[in-house]
Design an enzyme around this catalytic site. Structure first.
Site, PDB file in Angstrom:
ATOM      1  N   GLU A 119      -7.799   4.853  -1.468  1.00 28.98           N
ATOM      2  CA  GLU A 119      -6.682   4.175  -0.790  1.00 28.98           C
ATOM      3  C   GLU A 119      -5.784   5.198  -0.094  1.00 28.98           C
ATOM      4  O   GLU A 119      -5.360   5.003   1.044  1.00 28.98           O
ATOM      5  CB  GLU A 119      -5.835   3.385  -1.802  1.00 28.98           C
ATOM      6  CG  GLU A 119      -6.514   2.165  -2.372  1.00 28.98           C
ATOM      7  CD  GLU A 119      -5.575   1.354  -3.265  1.00 28.98           C
ATOM      8  OE1 GLU A 119      -4.406   1.152  -2.906  1.00 28.98           O
ATOM      9  OE2 GLU A 119      -6.015   0.929  -4.338  1.00 28.98           O
TER      10      GLU A 119
ATOM     11  N   HIS B 215      -5.140  -3.148   0.462  1.00 29.06           N
ATOM     12  CA  HIS B 215      -5.619  -3.991  -0.636  1.00 29.06           C
ATOM     13  C   HIS B 215      -6.788  -3.282  -1.321  1.00 29.06           C
ATOM     14  O   HIS B 215      -7.665  -2.742  -0.641  1.00 29.06           O
ATOM     15  CB  HIS B 215      -6.053  -5.366  -0.112  1.00 29.06           C
ATOM     16  CG  HIS B 215      -6.465  -6.280  -1.216  1.00 29.06           C
ATOM     17  ND1 HIS B 215      -5.554  -6.852  -2.083  1.00 29.06           N
ATOM     18  CD2 HIS B 215      -7.679  -6.672  -1.645  1.00 29.06           C
ATOM     19  CE1 HIS B 215      -6.198  -7.573  -2.975  1.00 29.06           C
ATOM     20  NE2 HIS B 215      -7.497  -7.470  -2.729  1.00 29.06           N
TER      21      HIS B 215
ATOM     22  N   MET C  12       4.474  -6.497  -4.045  1.00 26.55           N
ATOM     23  CA  MET C  12       3.842  -7.634  -4.705  1.00 26.55           C
ATOM     24  C   MET C  12       4.572  -8.967  -4.476  1.00 26.55           C
ATOM     25  O   MET C  12       4.628  -9.804  -5.372  1.00 26.55           O
ATOM     26  CB  MET C  12       3.693  -7.346  -6.206  1.00 26.55           C
ATOM     27  CG  MET C  12       2.766  -6.178  -6.480  1.00 26.55           C
ATOM     28  SD  MET C  12       1.246  -6.233  -5.489  1.00 26.55           S
ATOM     29  CE  MET C  12       0.070  -5.632  -6.658  1.00 26.55           C
TER      30      MET C  12
HETATM   31  C1  GAR Z   1      -2.532  -0.324  -4.930  1.00 25.88           C
HETATM   32  O1  GAR Z   1      -3.764  -0.296  -5.581  1.00 25.88           O
HETATM   33  C2  GAR Z   1      -2.546  -1.350  -3.818  1.00 25.88           C
HETATM   34  O2  GAR Z   1      -3.773  -1.431  -3.138  1.00 25.88           O
HETATM   35  C3  GAR Z   1      -2.274  -2.624  -4.574  1.00 25.88           C
HETATM   36  O3  GAR Z   1      -1.289  -2.267  -5.510  1.00 25.88           O
HETATM   37  C4  GAR Z   1      -1.450  -0.898  -5.859  1.00 25.88           C
HETATM   38  C5  GAR Z   1      -0.130  -0.194  -5.674  1.00 25.88           C
HETATM   39  O4  GAR Z   1      -0.201   1.140  -6.113  1.00 25.88           O
HETATM   40  N1  GAR Z   1      -1.864  -3.695  -3.695  1.00 25.88           N
HETATM   41  C6  GAR Z   1      -2.254  -4.957  -3.817  1.00 25.88           C
HETATM   42  O5  GAR Z   1      -2.967  -5.334  -4.727  1.00 25.88           O
HETATM   43  C7  GAR Z   1      -1.737  -5.889  -2.748  1.00 25.88           C
HETATM   44  N2  GAR Z   1      -2.507  -7.100  -2.707  1.00 25.88           N
HETATM   45  P1  GAR Z   1       0.876   2.201  -5.651  1.00 25.88           P
HETATM   46  O6  GAR Z   1       2.245   1.555  -5.916  1.00 25.88           O
HETATM   47  O7  GAR Z   1       0.638   3.395  -6.537  1.00 25.88           O
HETATM   48  O8  GAR Z   1       0.670   2.481  -4.198  1.00 25.88           O
END
Ligand code: GAR
Length: 205
Positions: free
Chosen positions: A176, A111, A92
């Site tokens: 995802e 994303h 992030m």
């Molecule tokens: C996921 O949903 C990913 O797509 C998002 O953060 C989450 C992380 O989950 N990323 C963004 O929003 C980037 N712009 P995780 O730590 O369990 O993989």
């Protein structure tokens, strides 16, 4: 075929990271996760990486006076681990053009929306408020502009009546995990080509 060396950048839970690590361990992706880097010391994903004998390194962004000096340390750690491809998995922090150009075509991001819709961090809230009927996730090469770059894989997820950010987020997250593994498998197999900022996939042999 020699395995591609991947470095994963996280900031939190790390569920995408975990699915990538597991797919590499199963041999589904011809790659090896060489290191995991987090900008947060309390990122849950770090424990999973350590339990899988993967170097898990914390580089707190707050210790650096500007973005580039933070990124210079990330770059050094990636290089020390012979990383060839950087995967952002819930990382992030915005990356500067210095970093994205240094790693051009070698940074992949996930994303939780169908880009170019709903960029940023309030993706599911905005999709619900907009009344979109379909959302999803996107795996793409990263350019300097946030949540932008040639798209490798997208998966659609219907938005159901009564969905909340949590219920929708959960269903998107399941997609995802599949999308990221699919994209990395194709990259590791050298099937992904970028031509004029668009991705073309070579058929599997
Ligand atoms: C996921 O949903 C990913 O797509 C998002 O953060 C989450 C992380 O989950 N990323 C963004 O929003 C980037 N712009 P995780 O730590 O369990 O993989």
């Amino acid at each position: 075929m020699s395995d591609l060396k991947i470095g994963i950048l996280i900031s939190g839970r790390g569920s995408n990271m975990a699915s990538i690590i597991e797919a590499c361990e199963r041999g589904e992706i011809s790659a090896q996760v060489a290191c995991v880097i987090s900008n947060k010391a309390d990122a849950k994903g770090l424990e999973f990486a350590k339990a899988h004998n993967i170097p898990a390194i914390v580089i707190p962004h707050k210790n650096y006076e500007d973005r580039q000096s933070f990124e210079e340390v990330i770059d050094k750690v990636l290089t020390e681990h012979n990383v060839q491809l950087v995967c952002l998995a819930g990382f992030m922090r915005l990356l500067t053009a210095w970093f994205t150009e240094r790693w051009t075509d070698r940074i992949v991001n996930i994303h939780p929306s169908l880009l170019p819709s709903f960029k940023g961090t309030k993706t599911h809230k905005e999709a619900l408020e907009y009344g979109a009927k379909i959302t999803g996730c996107t795996v793409h090469f990263l350019r300097a502009e946030m949540d932008h770059g040639p798209i490798i894989v997208q998966k659609a997820v219907p938005i159901l009546e009564g969905d909340t950010e949590e219920t929708l987020g959960q269903r998107v997250l399941q997609e995802e995990h599949k999308a990221y593994v699919e994209a990395l498998k194709m990259i590791a197999d050298n099937r992904v080509n970028i031509i004029d900022e668009r991705v073309f996939i070579t058929q599997a042999l």
